[in-house]
Design a protein around this motif. Sequence first.
Motif, PDB file in Angstrom:
ATOM      1  N   LYS A 157      18.554  30.253  37.043  1.00  0.00           N
ATOM      2  CA  LYS A 157      17.653  31.386  36.885  1.00  0.00           C
ATOM      3  C   LYS A 157      18.205  32.615  37.594  1.00  0.00           C
ATOM      4  CE  LYS A 157      13.322  28.813  36.325  1.00  0.00           C
ATOM      5  NZ  LYS A 157      11.988  28.531  36.919  1.00  0.00           N
ATOM      6  N   GLU A 158      18.780  32.365  38.777  1.00  0.00           N
ATOM      7  CA  GLU A 158      19.334  33.481  39.545  1.00  0.00           C
ATOM      8  C   GLU A 158      20.489  34.139  38.808  1.00  0.00           C
ATOM      9  OE1 GLU A 158      21.619  34.188  43.828  1.00  0.00           O
ATOM     10  OE2 GLU A 158      20.417  32.367  43.498  1.00  0.00           O
ATOM     11  N   GLU A 200      30.775  53.856  27.861  1.00  0.00           N
ATOM     12  CA  GLU A 200      29.906  52.672  27.780  1.00  0.00           C
ATOM     13  C   GLU A 200      30.736  51.379  27.731  1.00  0.00           C
ATOM     14  OE1 GLU A 200      25.980  54.435  25.500  1.00  0.00           O
ATOM     15  OE2 GLU A 200      27.690  53.693  24.298  1.00  0.00           O
ATOM     16  N   LYS A 201      31.841  51.459  26.973  1.00  0.00           N
ATOM     17  CA  LYS A 201      32.716  50.259  26.908  1.00  0.00           C
ATOM     18  C   LYS A 201      33.289  49.927  28.286  1.00  0.00           C
ATOM     19  CE  LYS A 201      34.103  50.849  22.078  1.00  0.00           C
ATOM     20  NZ  LYS A 201      35.247  51.069  21.163  1.00  0.00           N
ATOM     21  N   ASP A 202      33.712  50.967  29.013  1.00  0.00           N
ATOM     22  CA  ASP A 202      34.266  50.707  30.348  1.00  0.00           C
ATOM     23  C   ASP A 202      33.203  50.136  31.283  1.00  0.00           C
ATOM     24  OD1 ASP A 202      36.680  51.624  29.479  1.00  0.00           O
ATOM     25  OD2 ASP A 202      36.406  53.661  30.289  1.00  0.00           O
ATOM     26  N   ALA A 203      31.978  50.661  31.139  1.00  0.00           N
ATOM     27  CA  ALA A 203      30.893  50.152  31.986  1.00  0.00           C
ATOM     28  C   ALA A 203      30.600  48.692  31.684  1.00  0.00           C
ATOM     29  CB  ALA A 203      29.642  51.002  31.780  1.00  0.00           C
ATOM     30  N   ILE A 204      30.613  48.347  30.377  1.00  0.00           N
ATOM     31  CA  ILE A 204      30.372  46.951  29.990  1.00  0.00           C
ATOM     32  C   ILE A 204      31.484  46.040  30.544  1.00  0.00           C
ATOM     33  CG2 ILE A 204      30.310  45.370  28.016  1.00  0.00           C
ATOM     34  CD1 ILE A 204      28.829  47.588  26.455  1.00  0.00           C
ATOM     35  N   SER A 205      32.735  46.499  30.467  1.00  0.00           N
ATOM     36  CA  SER A 205      33.856  45.702  30.968  1.00  0.00           C
ATOM     37  C   SER A 205      33.758  45.505  32.490  1.00  0.00           C
ATOM     38  CB  SER A 205      35.185  46.368  30.610  1.00  0.00           C
ATOM     39  OG  SER A 205      35.349  46.445  29.216  1.00  0.00           O
ATOM     40  N   GLU A 206      33.394  46.584  33.166  1.00  0.00           N
ATOM     41  CA  GLU A 206      33.271  46.493  34.614  1.00  0.00           C
ATOM     42  C   GLU A 206      32.169  45.510  35.015  1.00  0.00           C
ATOM     43  OE1 GLU A 206      34.347  47.185  38.483  1.00  0.00           O
ATOM     44  OE2 GLU A 206      35.340  47.904  36.635  1.00  0.00           O
ATOM     45  N   GLN A 207      31.021  45.604  34.312  1.00  0.00           N
ATOM     46  CA  GLN A 207      29.915  44.686  34.609  1.00  0.00           C
ATOM     47  C   GLN A 207      30.287  43.236  34.260  1.00  0.00           C
ATOM     48  OE1 GLN A 207      27.142  45.414  36.228  1.00  0.00           O
ATOM     49  NE2 GLN A 207      27.784  47.574  36.403  1.00  0.00           N
ATOM     50  N   ALA A 208      31.072  43.064  33.198  1.00  0.00           N
ATOM     51  CA  ALA A 208      31.498  41.705  32.792  1.00  0.00           C
ATOM     52  C   ALA A 208      32.383  41.061  33.853  1.00  0.00           C
ATOM     53  CB  ALA A 208      32.226  41.757  31.447  1.00  0.00           C
ATOM     54  N   LYS A 209      33.283  41.886  34.437  1.00  0.00           N
ATOM     55  CA  LYS A 209      34.139  41.332  35.490  1.00  0.00           C
ATOM     56  C   LYS A 209      33.320  40.884  36.706  1.00  0.00           C
ATOM     57  CE  LYS A 209      38.238  44.035  34.253  1.00  0.00           C
ATOM     58  NZ  LYS A 209      39.195  45.085  34.712  1.00  0.00           N
ATOM     59  N   ILE A 210      32.324  41.730  37.050  1.00  0.00           N
ATOM     60  CA  ILE A 210      31.486  41.363  38.192  1.00  0.00           C
ATOM     61  C   ILE A 210      30.737  40.067  37.910  1.00  0.00           C
ATOM     62  CG2 ILE A 210      29.526  42.080  39.592  1.00  0.00           C
ATOM     63  CD1 ILE A 210      30.445  44.981  39.143  1.00  0.00           C
ATOM     64  N   LEU A 211      30.211  39.969  36.666  1.00  0.00           N
ATOM     65  CA  LEU A 211      29.455  38.773  36.297  1.00  0.00           C
ATOM     66  C   LEU A 211      30.337  37.524  36.250  1.00  0.00           C
ATOM     67  CD1 LEU A 211      26.893  39.918  33.587  1.00  0.00           C
ATOM     68  CD2 LEU A 211      26.429  38.892  35.803  1.00  0.00           C
ATOM     69  N   GLU A 212      31.578  37.687  35.803  1.00  0.00           N
ATOM     70  CA  GLU A 212      32.492  36.536  35.763  1.00  0.00           C
ATOM     71  C   GLU A 212      32.713  35.969  37.169  1.00  0.00           C
ATOM     72  OE1 GLU A 212      35.956  37.894  33.817  1.00  0.00           O
ATOM     73  OE2 GLU A 212      35.095  37.741  31.803  1.00  0.00           O
ATOM     74  N   GLY A 213      32.821  36.857  38.183  1.00  0.00           N
ATOM     75  CA  GLY A 213      32.931  36.387  39.560  1.00  0.00           C
ATOM     76  C   GLY A 213      31.682  35.655  39.992  1.00  0.00           C
ATOM     77  N   ILE A 215      29.641  34.139  38.006  1.00  0.00           N
ATOM     78  CA  ILE A 215      29.577  32.847  37.280  1.00  0.00           C
ATOM     79  C   ILE A 215      30.459  31.802  37.964  1.00  0.00           C
ATOM     80  CG2 ILE A 215      30.222  31.710  35.117  1.00  0.00           C
ATOM     81  CD1 ILE A 215      29.287  34.258  33.666  1.00  0.00           C
ATOM     82  N   ARG A 216      31.634  32.248  38.429  1.00  0.00           N
ATOM     83  CA  ARG A 216      32.501  31.287  39.129  1.00  0.00           C
ATOM     84  C   ARG A 216      31.819  30.779  40.399  1.00  0.00           C
ATOM     85  NH1 ARG A 216      36.604  34.817  37.224  1.00  0.00           N
ATOM     86  NH2 ARG A 216      36.513  36.077  39.117  1.00  0.00           N
ATOM     87  N   GLU A 217      31.145  31.675  41.114  1.00  0.00           N
ATOM     88  CA  GLU A 217      30.397  31.238  42.284  1.00  0.00           C
ATOM     89  C   GLU A 217      29.280  30.275  41.881  1.00  0.00           C
ATOM     90  OE1 GLU A 217      28.951  34.639  44.275  1.00  0.00           O
ATOM     91  OE2 GLU A 217      30.945  35.452  44.771  1.00  0.00           O
ATOM     92  N   PHE A 218      28.642  30.585  40.732  1.00  0.00           N
ATOM     93  CA  PHE A 218      27.573  29.725  40.233  1.00  0.00           C
ATOM     94  C   PHE A 218      28.117  28.319  39.907  1.00  0.00           C
ATOM     95  CE2 PHE A 218      25.779  28.043  36.249  1.00  0.00           C
ATOM     96  CZ  PHE A 218      24.510  27.703  36.679  1.00  0.00           C
ATOM     97  N   GLN A 219      29.256  28.288  39.239  1.00  0.00           N
ATOM     98  CA  GLN A 219      29.834  26.983  38.887  1.00  0.00           C
ATOM     99  C   GLN A 219      30.246  26.199  40.133  1.00  0.00           C
ATOM    100  OE1 GLN A 219      32.985  28.211  36.280  1.00  0.00           O
ATOM    101  NE2 GLN A 219      31.690  28.076  34.430  1.00  0.00           N
ATOM    102  N   ALA A 220      30.777  26.880  41.132  1.00  0.00           N
ATOM    103  CA  ALA A 220      31.153  26.196  42.370  1.00  0.00           C
ATOM    104  C   ALA A 220      29.917  25.616  43.049  1.00  0.00           C
ATOM    105  CB  ALA A 220      31.869  27.162  43.303  1.00  0.00           C
TER     106      ALA A 220
END
Length: 631
Positions: A157-158, A200-213, A215-220
């Motif tokens: 949920k978080e 907008e595309k750059d903002a989406i890419s930047e937010q995606a990178k943050i989220l990928e990090g 997600i990795r913390e979430f998976q760990a």
Amino acid sequence: MDELKIPLSLLAPAIDVDHLGFSDTNELPPLEEPLGQARAIEALEFGLHMKSHGFNIYASGPIGTGKWAIIQKRVKQVAASMPDPSDWCYVHNFLEPSSPLCLSFPASKGREFKQALSFVIQSLQRDLPLAFESTKYLDARAKIIEDRDQKKEALFKEINEEARTRGFGFKEDPVGFSLVPMRDGKPIRGKDRETLTEAEKDAISEQAKILEGKIREFQAKIHALDHEGEHQLSEMDRQVVRAVMHNRFAVLRDHHQSFPEVLEYLQKVEEDIVTNYKDFLPREGPQLALLGWDVRDRKPNLTRYEVNLLIEHAQHSGAPIIDEPHPTYANLIGKIERKAHLGVVYTDFTEIKAGSCLRASGGFLIMNVLDLLRQPFSWEALKRVIKTRSVNIEDPGEFLSFSTTGLKPQPIPTDIKVILLGPPHIFSLLQIYENDFSKLFKVKADFEVDIPRDTRQEQLYARFIAQLCREEELPPFGADAVGEVIRHSLRLAERRDRLSLRLSWISDVIREAAYWAKQDGRALVSKTHVETAINKKRHRTNLLEERIQEEIQEGTLMVDLEGETVGQVNGLSIHLLGDYAFGRPCRITARTFVGNEGVIDIQREAELAGDIHSKGVMTLAGFLGGKFAEF
């Protein structure tokens, strides 16, 4: 010449049966002491009681002197007063499975330990599945899983809220989840991406990178929760196993507090059960189509918890006495047997079998030296046991650099007194050619073949006959029959003042005389029956003697009994046919002449001729010398 003649009374002495002092052997007490052999018994007593290393016994003497019976009787008397030896077991070595461990127990306690441990394992097979099926265990397990799932759901949920805040959603795909950009709560499709500005595309890419990090913390965190949950479940399972088996092993430890090796082994068993507790639970798995074999029906292999009771002794039984009639390497040292399953040959510590050296540990091992020396590897193996005072059970193939067992059992300490029975010449040969023999067999018990004849020895002879009749339920012997047996003993000793100690031969005469008495319907053996037994035995073996007598009567063999001839005497050659001997009359001639040696046998001088050829040439040379010699 008359003074050189031997009276017939000296050649065939008569026995005065009136001096024996009885009418038949029923009146005589049993023989409580060995007949003769005082020297051998003295050496035997010394060797049996000498505890120092190397004082093993070699019983020397010809066959038939009663060595085995005397040794057996005396060894039994000594062994009865000795302490009970230990029981020995082989158990699984959890640290090094190819080297089974040996455990020692007091007499009769080895089987108690084996049965007690077997009972514990059987009870665990019954109680552990019940413990893992109990409501209390299932509730505790469900609580751990539920807590883990709640924590995982909160993390999901978080991360989901984090993604929604940053304008992303999750899309499920075959390899997991992927991020999807969102606008106004709807995913941005391909054609919508074209309407996005570069910012907008750059903002989406930047937010995606943050989220990928994130997600990795979430998976760990998810993996950590799974690991923690499995650890909690495993620790709970181990606690359940320890709780079930604690009291059982506590009782075993209390009974073996004075045996550190046993306590250490029980600790290893407990640790292995905790680690491999699933072997005690029902197995789940698919049914195999091959021959309808069901994996779920296959029982787990719990052989490693068994106890191989190698040597067992009863309490108050005294020292063991092992008479090994066939001392092969396997019978002497032991062996490692093999089992076959589905065409595969394998072995384990339960297939280790003890040999005579282990079974005689703490006691006596009796063998015939000729039987021992005929077997490959046996003599060297016996020497190693005596030298090292331990038995190392190995496959004989290892001596030839070929082995298929894969087991190296721990050597078992042993302390045995070895008694070898054999002829005197083998003792001499071993002393000359075997360097270790004198160090390992320091006591020689020399058995005699005859004893001086006197009234006491004749009485002991009569008591020996009485004892044999009682032991084998033979009819009693009359005094005249005993006198004839003594007379036959003089002939076996070949002296009128000595009695033979070839008791096995004498015993056979006694048995045969009893047989002929029964055939005659008599309840008492008489002198006639003894004579019949001796004559019948002679008749069974004197065929060659009769043939020679026939040739003498026919004139084929010439023997002159009257007159005188220069250079000619009569002689007697003795023929030995096993247990029968007879004399063959023969003519001995000599011829001499004056002059030099006239005939030279080249074949004999060159050692190329045979006996018959040389005899013929010498006969011819004697004739020619006497006929044509110079005077």
